[in-house]
Design an enzyme around this catalytic site. Sequence first.
Site, PDB file in Angstrom:
ATOM      1  N   SER A 157      27.128   2.141  37.626  1.00 11.23           N
ATOM      2  CA  SER A 157      26.747   3.395  38.278  1.00 11.23           C
ATOM      3  C   SER A 157      27.183   3.572  39.720  1.00 11.23           C
ATOM      4  O   SER A 157      27.050   4.670  40.267  1.00 11.23           O
ATOM      5  CB  SER A 157      25.239   3.591  38.193  1.00 11.23           C
ATOM      6  OG  SER A 157      24.923   4.085  36.922  1.00 11.23           O
ATOM      7  N   SER A 205      25.599   6.768  37.235  1.00  7.09           N
ATOM      8  CA  SER A 205      24.540   7.666  37.605  1.00  7.09           C
ATOM      9  C   SER A 205      24.464   7.995  39.093  1.00  7.09           C
ATOM     10  O   SER A 205      23.771   8.946  39.475  1.00  7.09           O
ATOM     11  CB  SER A 205      23.194   7.082  37.161  1.00  7.09           C
ATOM     12  OG  SER A 205      22.980   5.828  37.775  1.00  7.09           O
ATOM     13  N   LYS A 240      20.743   7.184  47.181  1.00  6.47           N
ATOM     14  CA  LYS A 240      20.431   7.641  45.829  1.00  6.47           C
ATOM     15  C   LYS A 240      18.916   7.813  45.703  1.00  6.47           C
ATOM     16  O   LYS A 240      18.152   6.996  46.241  1.00  6.47           O
ATOM     17  CB  LYS A 240      20.947   6.593  44.846  1.00  6.47           C
ATOM     18  CG  LYS A 240      20.863   6.940  43.381  1.00  6.47           C
ATOM     19  CD  LYS A 240      21.533   5.814  42.569  1.00  6.47           C
ATOM     20  CE  LYS A 240      21.530   6.078  41.091  1.00  6.47           C
ATOM     21  NZ  LYS A 240      22.213   5.006  40.329  1.00  6.47           N
TER      22      LYS A 240
HETATM   23  N1  GLN Z   1      25.939   4.573  32.599  1.00  5.11           N
HETATM   24  C1  GLN Z   1      25.229   3.352  32.350  1.00  5.11           C
HETATM   25  C2  GLN Z   1      23.919   3.671  31.642  1.00  5.11           C
HETATM   26  O1  GLN Z   1      23.741   4.776  31.329  1.00  5.11           O
HETATM   27  C3  GLN Z   1      25.023   2.608  33.620  1.00  5.11           C
HETATM   28  C4  GLN Z   1      23.921   3.129  34.426  1.00  5.11           C
HETATM   29  C5  GLN Z   1      23.725   2.406  35.701  1.00  5.11           C
HETATM   30  O2  GLN Z   1      24.542   1.587  36.118  1.00  5.11           O
HETATM   31  N2  GLN Z   1      22.603   2.675  36.335  1.00  5.11           N
HETATM   32  O3  GLN Z   1      23.112   2.838  31.389  1.00  5.11           O
END
Ligand code: GLN
Length: 479
Positions: free
Chosen positions: A163, A139, A64
């Site tokens: 994520s 994400s 990532k």
């Molecule tokens: N979707 C969640 C957020 O927007 C989790 C994001 C993540 O785990 N980095 O905060």
Amino acid sequence: MASQTVRGMRDAIQLKKIAPAALLEDHCRRVREENETLGTFLSYDSPDHRAKTGPLAGIPFAAKDNLVTATLPTTCGSLMMKDYRAPYTATAIERLTRAGATLIGKTNLDEFSMGSSTEHSAFYPTCNPWDQDRVPGGSSGGSAAAVASGQVPFALGSDTGGSIRQPASFCGVVGMKPSYGAVSRYGLVAFASSMDQVGPLVRDVRDCALILDILIAKDEKDSTSVSHPDAEGFYEAVTQCPDHLQGVRIGVPDEFLGAGVDREVRGLVEEAAQNFRSLGAEVERCSLPHTNLALPVYYLMASAEASSNLARFDGIRYGARVSGERVFDVYQRSRGQGFGPEVRRRILLGTHVLSAGFYDAYYLKAARVRQQIAFELNEAFESFDLLLTPTTPTPAFKRGQHLDDPMEMYMADVCTIPANLAGIPAISLPGGFVRGLPVGIQLMGPRFGEIKILKAAEVFQRATDYHENQPAGRREGSR
Ligand code: GLN
């Protein structure tokens, strides 16, 4: 299928059925050819043909783009970092390359990891390989889609609120968030430091264990990293476990199957519970009432931490600079133009809940409820070895569907967030299909209970074949 796993590739190399250079070349070519359509990568390399040694010798992987690398750019999916080149490489990537694996590219993500669909990337969205009109989740959507489409056998993601697991569910792959502190965060660009964890996205549970053996280690460079009692013992535990789950107690919390969860997703979790029962486990319903508050608590706490972590990106100390007449203009323009709308929303919310007069009412209250959620989860592990839930309340949604409604987008993490608040490990593994789309089931375990989770997930995978399905057009031999 077998040849697309890390193990399958490793065996093929060892038996000299394929040359490591050809394997790398093939994967790099796929990435080059498919990126226009899938949008999985933000940057990629031409294959590095130097011979490697180690347990992962010759295996390509992706990371990532919020994990820093000295060889490729690190953008965090943000204009703020569009030209950034790190002077060093994140520990998690370093450990994999030392084990012989080759990093072939950096994957797309929601800007600074804030989002659930990879649509908040400042550059371009990523498609779900099962249905290109749908999101891959986020994400870590680029990493999940890269594994699902066979561009890499495994990839690294990061998980602050889901994520890794949520995109794993949407893309039909396995994703695991280890216990907080188990994998080094050195070189991971911080979002919410008390919850961020690095972890793998893979094709099956055995590969997950194989990669964890390399990733999980205490790192002097990360003061929150800890020694895991089972370090380097994951793969062996998984391959040697018996075919049944006799003596394993699994709880299914009611709160994770309530309103907002798709009826067919609920059906898959009930089917999985039945499967676990027939494999010998004792499965019972239970209740975790405080987890209903996990979503608001997370968005307050994670935004508060993000507002503090992202304060350094001002165009002066860090981040792309936009010039201006006065120093104030430089700050304002650099932050205003460098950050996208979702990141700005989080910074505003986080700054508000930390400000004098509101701190006690929001931040402190959220911190207390977080403790209560963690306490309740830990207490559940006195009666159960594992908790079974859906990973996501729905299968992958359409692109654009939740883009104008942040609350709808936030709901995608309702099942994954509790594990981050409590710092416990959790996995998502393919649990079946809803309207032709893959959906994951989640297993949570007590802190450092990775082996318990992996064993149950492995026994489930031996008895089912959901993880062997691949998106149409990507099946073995069809290319
Ligand atoms: N979707 C969640 C957020 O927007 C989790 C994001 C993540 O785990 N980095 O905060």
